[in-house]
Design a protein around this motif. Structure first.
Motif, mmCIF file in Angstrom:
data_model
loop_
_atom_site.group_PDB
_atom_site.id
_atom_site.type_symbol
_atom_site.label_atom_id
_atom_site.label_comp_id
_atom_site.label_asym_id
_atom_site.label_seq_id
_atom_site.Cartn_x
_atom_site.Cartn_y
_atom_site.Cartn_z
ATOM 1 N N ASP A 1 0.820 -1.213 0.000
ATOM 2 C CA ASP A 1 0.000 0.000 0.000
ATOM 3 C C ASP A 1 0.853 1.262 0.000
ATOM 4 O O ASP A 1 0.337 2.369 0.206
ATOM 5 N N ASP A 2 2.162 1.115 -0.203
ATOM 6 C CA ASP A 2 3.122 2.223 -0.167
ATOM 7 C C ASP A 2 3.228 2.887 1.192
ATOM 8 O O ASP A 2 3.565 4.064 1.298
ATOM 9 N N ASP A 3 2.938 2.151 2.263
ATOM 10 C CA ASP A 3 3.141 2.643 3.621
ATOM 11 C C ASP A 3 4.543 2.259 4.077
ATOM 12 O O ASP A 3 5.011 1.143 3.804
ATOM 13 N N LEU A 4 5.199 3.170 4.763
ATOM 14 C CA LEU A 4 6.534 2.881 5.295
ATOM 15 C C LEU A 4 6.457 1.756 6.322
ATOM 16 O O LEU A 4 5.605 1.778 7.213
ATOM 17 N N THR A 5 7.342 0.781 6.179
ATOM 18 C CA THR A 5 7.394 -0.320 7.140
ATOM 19 C C THR A 5 8.731 -0.379 7.864
ATOM 20 O O THR A 5 8.826 -0.999 8.915
ATOM 21 N N ALA A 6 9.754 0.244 7.326
ATOM 22 C CA ALA A 6 11.073 0.237 7.973
ATOM 23 C C ALA A 6 11.893 1.410 7.447
ATOM 24 O O ALA A 6 11.773 1.793 6.282
ATOM 25 N N ILE A 7 12.706 1.976 8.324
ATOM 26 C CA ILE A 7 13.650 3.031 7.968
ATOM 27 C C ILE A 7 15.000 2.655 8.562
ATOM 28 O O ILE A 7 15.082 2.214 9.702
ATOM 29 N N ARG A 8 16.041 2.833 7.757
ATOM 30 C CA ARG A 8 17.396 2.532 8.218
ATOM 31 C C ARG A 8 18.307 3.733 7.964
ATOM 32 O O ARG A 8 18.194 4.374 6.926
ATOM 33 N N PHE A 9 19.150 4.039 8.931
ATOM 34 C CA PHE A 9 20.179 5.064 8.779
ATOM 35 C C PHE A 9 21.540 4.390 8.817
ATOM 36 O O PHE A 9 21.827 3.630 9.731
ATOM 37 N N ASP A 10 22.348 4.687 7.848
ATOM 38 C CA ASP A 10 23.740 4.268 7.820
ATOM 39 C C ASP A 10 24.539 5.558 7.996
ATOM 40 O O ASP A 10 24.605 6.376 7.072
ATOM 41 N N ILE A 11 25.067 5.779 9.199
ATOM 42 C CA ILE A 11 25.698 7.053 9.537
ATOM 43 C C ILE A 11 27.214 6.916 9.422
ATOM 44 O O ILE A 11 27.808 6.006 10.007
ATOM 45 N N HIS A 12 27.805 7.831 8.673
ATOM 46 C CA HIS A 12 29.255 7.863 8.488
ATOM 47 C C HIS A 12 29.794 9.093 9.217
ATOM 48 O O HIS A 12 29.313 10.206 8.981
ATOM 49 N N VAL A 13 30.762 8.876 10.094
ATOM 50 C CA VAL A 13 31.305 9.939 10.939
ATOM 51 C C VAL A 13 32.812 10.009 10.732
ATOM 52 O O VAL A 13 33.503 8.989 10.800
ATOM 53 N N ALA A 14 33.329 11.216 10.486
ATOM 54 C CA ALA A 14 34.763 11.380 10.255
ATOM 55 C C ALA A 14 35.581 11.075 11.517
ATOM 56 O O ALA A 14 36.675 10.532 11.427
ATOM 57 N N ALA A 15 35.056 11.407 12.684
ATOM 58 C CA ALA A 15 35.801 11.222 13.934
ATOM 59 C C ALA A 15 36.094 9.736 14.174
ATOM 60 O O ALA A 15 35.280 8.868 13.862
ATOM 61 N N ASP A 16 37.258 9.474 14.725
ATOM 62 C CA ASP A 16 37.675 8.106 15.043
ATOM 63 C C ASP A 16 37.227 7.777 16.468
ATOM 64 O O ASP A 16 37.921 8.070 17.429
ATOM 65 N N LEU A 17 36.035 7.194 16.588
ATOM 66 C CA LEU A 17 35.470 6.849 17.883
ATOM 67 C C LEU A 17 35.192 5.354 17.935
ATOM 68 O O LEU A 17 34.967 4.713 16.911
ATOM 69 N N SER A 18 35.173 4.818 19.141
ATOM 70 C CA SER A 18 34.880 3.396 19.311
ATOM 71 C C SER A 18 33.396 3.131 19.052
ATOM 72 O O SER A 18 32.569 4.045 19.097
ATOM 73 N N ASP A 19 33.067 1.873 18.811
ATOM 74 C CA ASP A 19 31.662 1.497 18.622
ATOM 75 C C ASP A 19 30.839 1.874 19.847
ATOM 76 O O ASP A 19 29.697 2.326 19.721
ATOM 77 N N GLU A 20 31.415 1.690 21.030
ATOM 78 C CA GLU A 20 30.711 2.036 22.269
ATOM 79 C C GLU A 20 30.433 3.536 22.336
ATOM 80 O O GLU A 20 29.325 3.955 22.694
ATOM 81 N N GLU A 21 31.410 4.358 21.991
ATOM 82 C CA GLU A 21 31.214 5.812 22.005
ATOM 83 C C GLU A 21 30.141 6.218 20.994
ATOM 84 O O GLU A 21 29.273 7.039 21.299
ATOM 85 N N LEU A 22 30.182 5.623 19.799
ATOM 86 C CA LEU A 22 29.194 5.937 18.774
ATOM 87 C C LEU A 22 27.795 5.514 19.217
ATOM 88 O O LEU A 22 26.820 6.240 19.012
ATOM 89 N N ASP A 23 27.694 4.341 19.839
ATOM 90 C CA ASP A 23 26.394 3.867 20.327
ATOM 91 C C ASP A 23 25.820 4.804 21.385
ATOM 92 O O ASP A 23 24.608 5.059 21.418
ATOM 93 N N GLU A 24 26.689 5.338 22.250
ATOM 94 C CA GLU A 24 26.230 6.286 23.274
ATOM 95 C C GLU A 24 25.707 7.566 22.629
ATOM 96 O O GLU A 24 24.702 8.134 23.075
ATOM 97 N N ILE A 25 26.375 8.019 21.568
ATOM 98 C CA ILE A 25 25.931 9.224 20.869
ATOM 99 C C ILE A 25 24.586 8.958 20.187
ATOM 100 O O ILE A 25 23.684 9.800 20.217
ATOM 101 N N VAL A 26 24.426 7.785 19.591
ATOM 102 C CA VAL A 26 23.147 7.429 18.958
ATOM 103 C C VAL A 26 22.024 7.453 19.984
ATOM 104 O O VAL A 26 20.945 8.008 19.729
ATOM 105 N N GLU A 27 22.253 6.881 21.160
ATOM 106 C CA GLU A 27 21.224 6.876 22.201
ATOM 107 C C GLU A 27 20.809 8.293 22.576
ATOM 108 O O GLU A 27 19.627 8.587 22.745
#
Length: 132
Positions: A79-105
């Motif tokens: 029906d052309d209704d949105l069912t999922a949205i995904r963001f693939d975020i690219h960041v220049a800063a060199d941060l750990s996965d944990e640091e990036l996850d905290e920023i996402v939260e």
């Protein structure tokens, strides 16, 4: 009085022109003369989430994240209704996965569009540090 007021006009067909403050925006349900509403929503969501991500970084003491790019994708049902949205975020800063996850939260708590969407439609987010 409302906090936000817009005017949307369609002279004919399925294209609409919206006045948002001092800005004009064209959206076309068919995608012929402008982005369709679902595409505009996904772009608006990303445009809200990106500065929220920067603020989330600042709250963690990361004042210079450098260039940030969000590649968005979304799925539609029959029906052309949105069912999922995904963001693939690219960041220049060199941060750990944990640091990036905290920023996402933090960004999820800050982004007004994220808060406005029903929970089942929030973006699934992947972040890539040191991306540029």
């Amino acid at each position: 009085m409302s906090d936000i007021e817009t005017t949307t006009v369609s002279e004919e067909g399925f294209g609409c022109n919206s006045q948002v403050g001092d800005f004009d925006m064209s959206i076309d349900a068919t995608g012929e003369t402008g982005p369709d509403p679902n595409s505009a929503l996904v772009a608006t969501y990303a445009s809200c989430f990106l500065p929220a991500f920067r603020v989330g970084g600042q709250q963690r003491g990361e004042d210079d994240l450098g260039k940030i790019q969000i590649d968005s994708s979304a799925d539609l049902d029959d029906d052309d209704d949105l069912t999922a949205i995904r963001f693939d975020i690219h960041v220049a800063a060199d941060l750990s996965d944990e640091e990036l996850d905290e920023i996402v939260e933090r960004a999820e708590d800050i982004c007004h569009v994220h808060s406005a969407l029903r929970e089942g439609l929030h973006a699934d987010i992947t972040v890539h540090g040191n991306a540029f």
